[in-house]
Structures are given as C-alpha cells and as structure tokens.
Enzyme design. Structure first.
Site, PDB file in Angstrom:
ATOM      1  NE  ARG A 168      20.379  79.820 -43.971  1.00  0.00           N
ATOM      2  CZ  ARG A 168      20.667  80.786 -43.090  1.00  0.00           C
ATOM      3  NH1 ARG A 168      21.183  80.483 -41.896  1.00  0.00           N
ATOM      4  NH2 ARG A 168      20.456  82.038 -43.374  1.00  0.00           N
ATOM      5  CB  SER A 183      21.265  81.511 -38.469  1.00  0.00           C
ATOM      6  OG  SER A 183      22.652  81.596 -38.507  1.00  0.00           O
TER       7      SER A 183
END
Ligand code: URA
Length: 431
Positions: A168, A183
């Site tokens: 990411r 996350s």
C-alpha cells in the site's frame, strides 16, 4: 476459488464473503498472492469501498494470519493506545509513564516512523542503549515488574498486514478507510489490551483530511474493537500543525522529558493527559474529573518522570537520561519570518523537512539520525514580524533540501486563521 476471482469480485463492486476475504488474506500471508495482486485488491477496495461486514472479515483474517501476543501473568487491566500517525506526536511517551505510575499496566506495541510521520520506537532509541526488540518473555516480565513496556510487535504477529502495508505504501493505497481500519485493528486485536484508545488524526499532516472522515474511521474502528469484546475509546484530533514544538527523535524526547519534569505545558501535554485520564477513568471506573486530577497529580509529583526513567532502565538505557536534554546535531539554522502577518504552519511540510534532514525514513529499514530535527519557536496563528525566528533546524551541515522544506512550511496571512479544534470529537468513556 482463486486470488484473481476475489480481486475481480471487488472490482465489480460485489460485497465479499468471509470465505473470499479469508482465502485472499491467507494467500497474502503464505506468499500465494503476488504484490501486483495485492496492489490490485487494495486499489479496488480503495475505489469501491467495503461494507462494515467485509471490514470485520478482513480484520479477523489479518489478526488470524499470525501469532497473538501472550497476556502477561499477574492479572490487572491492560491499556493500549494507537495514533493513526502525525508529526511531533509523542503522546505515548507521556501517557504510558503517567498511567503506569497510577497502576494501569501498559503493554504497548509501537511502530517506527515512515514518510513524514515519526515513530515511538525510533524516539525511544534516542536513549543510549535502550532496546525495543524485547522477546515475549522480556516484554511480559517488564510489564509485570515495572508496569509498562514499549516494544515492537514481532514479525510473527499479523504478517498479512506487514505485507499489505508495504504494498500500500508504494501504490498510493494507504488512505482507504476500510484498509486503515483493518490494518490498525488487526494489530490491536492480536494483542491482549482490555482498553484501547484510538487517536484518529485529521488535517494537513494526517491521512484523513477532514474531521468528518476521521470521525467515520474512528467509529468504524470502535465498532470493530467492541465486536471483539474490547473497551474502546477514541479521540478525533487535529494534525494541521505539529502537536508539540519538537520534530525529530531527540527533539521530541527532550520535549517529553521537559513536560514530565513540569517545565512545559502545551497541546502535547494536554492531549497526553486527556488520553491518560480517559483510559484511567475506564480502567478504574471512576468519574473523568477524578481521573484528570490523578493524571495531573502523577505529573506534578514527579511520579510519571520517575516511571519513564524506570521504563528506560528496564529496556537497557540509563534512568538518569530523562533528567537532562539529549544533544542536538551541531549545526543550527534559524528559519525567520519573510514578512509580517499571522502564521500558518504545515505539519506535513515540517515532517518532510525533518525526514530530509535525515531524521525520518523514506523506506522501511532506512537508518534515522536521532540528533537532527526542528524546534518550533512560534505556533499557528501567532502574529509575527519580519525577521523573527520561527524555528531552529538542527542539521549535520549542507542540508539545503531540508532547510528549504522547513522554510516552505510557514506561510503568512493578513488575517488570523481560524484554528480547527485540537479535539474534534471523542467516542466512549462518558457512560
Ligand atoms: N497505521 C497503520 O497501522 N495502518 C494504516 O493503514 C495506517 C496507519
């Protein structure tokens, strides 16, 4: 089912099932999904979103992708706090010793700085000799003995997040609400904290730009935590200008110690004590006003400073290092006002300036220079005159890029800008 099928379903805006998400995350963790496939999944999620159920499934699957941190022996209520990242945000280094000195155990897993944001582990390593790579046994033992430990989570905890976050970071897919929520919360739920306070940042130096976006992220993370049976608290706080006056590892540690020695009071000290009081109120089931009194008392009595010294010593540093400032780099450059006016300060630009001076890292694993950094001499909204000192940059010399970035962080306007609130909203802790 294949990884391709799962990406294709998300691309077509379908809500994924627990099985599809579980399959995808398992392949991220065991290497069965390539980086391109992970990037495609993250971009499809960023663009098409996720339902709350999908986000729950994603968090659960990531938590289950690795080991869980064992609960230390000896009982008690364990508290944790997580910030979504900012500039000069050293609240952990204040609230952990405050809470531990008041008997609330803090088993705190923290991270390292990346891009413009600082990391608690890097700041702690400013204390010579201090280790943050504690084994599970060392970590548990220290929490039981000292009441607090601050360390990095081992590689075995939440490996799916580690891999996905690295992808990411280089594919412009960090700033997605479901991906941030899963996350953060997968790492928190892999640990055993009973009370979790989330500090969700909005503004110039944060992933979320508006307070409303940050609030919806906070609400989602609170629901994920409550669903897992944890006591959740959240604050949505402003990161337009740096939270404290120091930016960079030694500069921030020096500010923390000055606050704990009772020499300084500012937004950083107030927000840290605010967080500490909310956690204490939840842990002891006492009214917030009483908890605030105790938190400020721990600071005034010197108990929190002593506790920070104990934490530093337990992790291999010297307790006496909390009593006097750590050295800054040898070259000082003063950034001065280019004209008259009301000051506007960009947290993002100052975070980038500190990184360019060598105080931050562009890639995971890069070294960090602890002694470089920036000290703010003025705050946003101050009326300044041409030539007045706005900040001091401490460098190793020849740091043109970092100095230019620091100079660009300050703007002047004829009218005082309206400050956005430091604490926009809080969730939990009022019942
Ligand atoms: N912090 C995290 O741990 N994960 C994110 O996605 C963003 C901030």
């Amino acid at each position: 089912m294949t990884v391709y099928d799962v990406i294709d379903a998300k691309k077509k805006k379908r809500a994924l099932t627990a099985e599809q998400i579980g399959y995808f995350v398992a392949r991220v963790a065991d290497g069965g999904a390539t980086d391109s496939q992970i990037a495609a999944f993250c971009m499809a999620t960023l663009l098409n979103g996720m339902t709350e159920e999908e986000c729950f499934y994603l968090t659960d699957a990531m938590t289950e992708s690795g080991e869980r941190s064992p609960r230390p022996a000896g009982g008690g209520v364990f508290a944790d706090k997580h910030s979504t990242g900012g500039v000069s945000d050293s609240t952990t280094l204040i609230l952990v010793p405050v809470l531990a000195s008041l008997g609330v155990k803090c088993a705190k897993y923290s991270g390292r700085g990346l891009a413009h944001t600082g990391g608690t582990l890097d700041k702690l390593e400013s204390f010579a000799g201090l280790r943050v790579d504690l084994s599970p046994a060392e970590f548990e033992g220290q929490v039981a003995r000292v009441g607090a430990a601050i360390a990095g989570q081992t590689e075995k905890v939440d490996p799916a997040d580690k891999h996905m976050y690295a992808v990411r970071d280089v594919t412009a897919t960090v700033d997605s609400v479901p991906l941030i929520a899963s996350s953060v919360m997968s790492k928190k739920l892999a640990s055993f904290a009973d009370i979790i306070l989330l500090d969700v940042k909005y503004g110039d130096g944060a992933f979320m730009h508006t307070p409303e976006e940050a609030l919806s992220l906070a609400q989602l993370m609170v629901r994920i935590g409550e669903r897992a049976g944890r006591k959740m608290l959240a604050s949505v706080t402003c990161m337009d200008e740096p939270l404290g006056d120091g930016i960079g590892c030694n500069a921030e540690v020096n500010e923390v110690c000055a606050i704990l020695r009772g020499e300084k009071e500012n937004d950083l000290s107030r927000l840290s004590l605010d967080h500490a009081a909310r956690i204490l109120a939840a842990a002891e089931r006492i009214p917030l006003e009483e908890a605030e009194g105790r938190a400020y008392g721990a600071l005034r009595s010197g108990a929190a400073l002593k506790k920070l010294g104990e934490i530093v010593a337990a992790q291999g540093g010297r307790a006496e290092d909390v009593l006097s400032p750590l050295p800054m780099a040898e070259h000082k450059v003063v950034v001065r006002a280019a004209g008259d006016g009301y000051l506007r300060i960009s947290a993002l630009a100052l975070g980038r300036a500190c990184a360019a001076l060598g105080g931050g890292r562009a890639r995971e694993g890069d070294p960090v220079d602890h002694a470089v950094g920036i000290l703010l001499k003025k705050r946003q909204g101050d009326l300044v005159r041409r030539g007045e000192a706005l900040a001091e940059a401490y460098t190793r010399g020849g740091a043109e890029e970092g100095i230019a970035l620091a100079e660009g962080a300050f703007a002047l306007s004829d009218q005082k800008i309206k400050d956005r609130p430091l604490v926009f909203a809080t969730i939990g802790g009022k019942e």
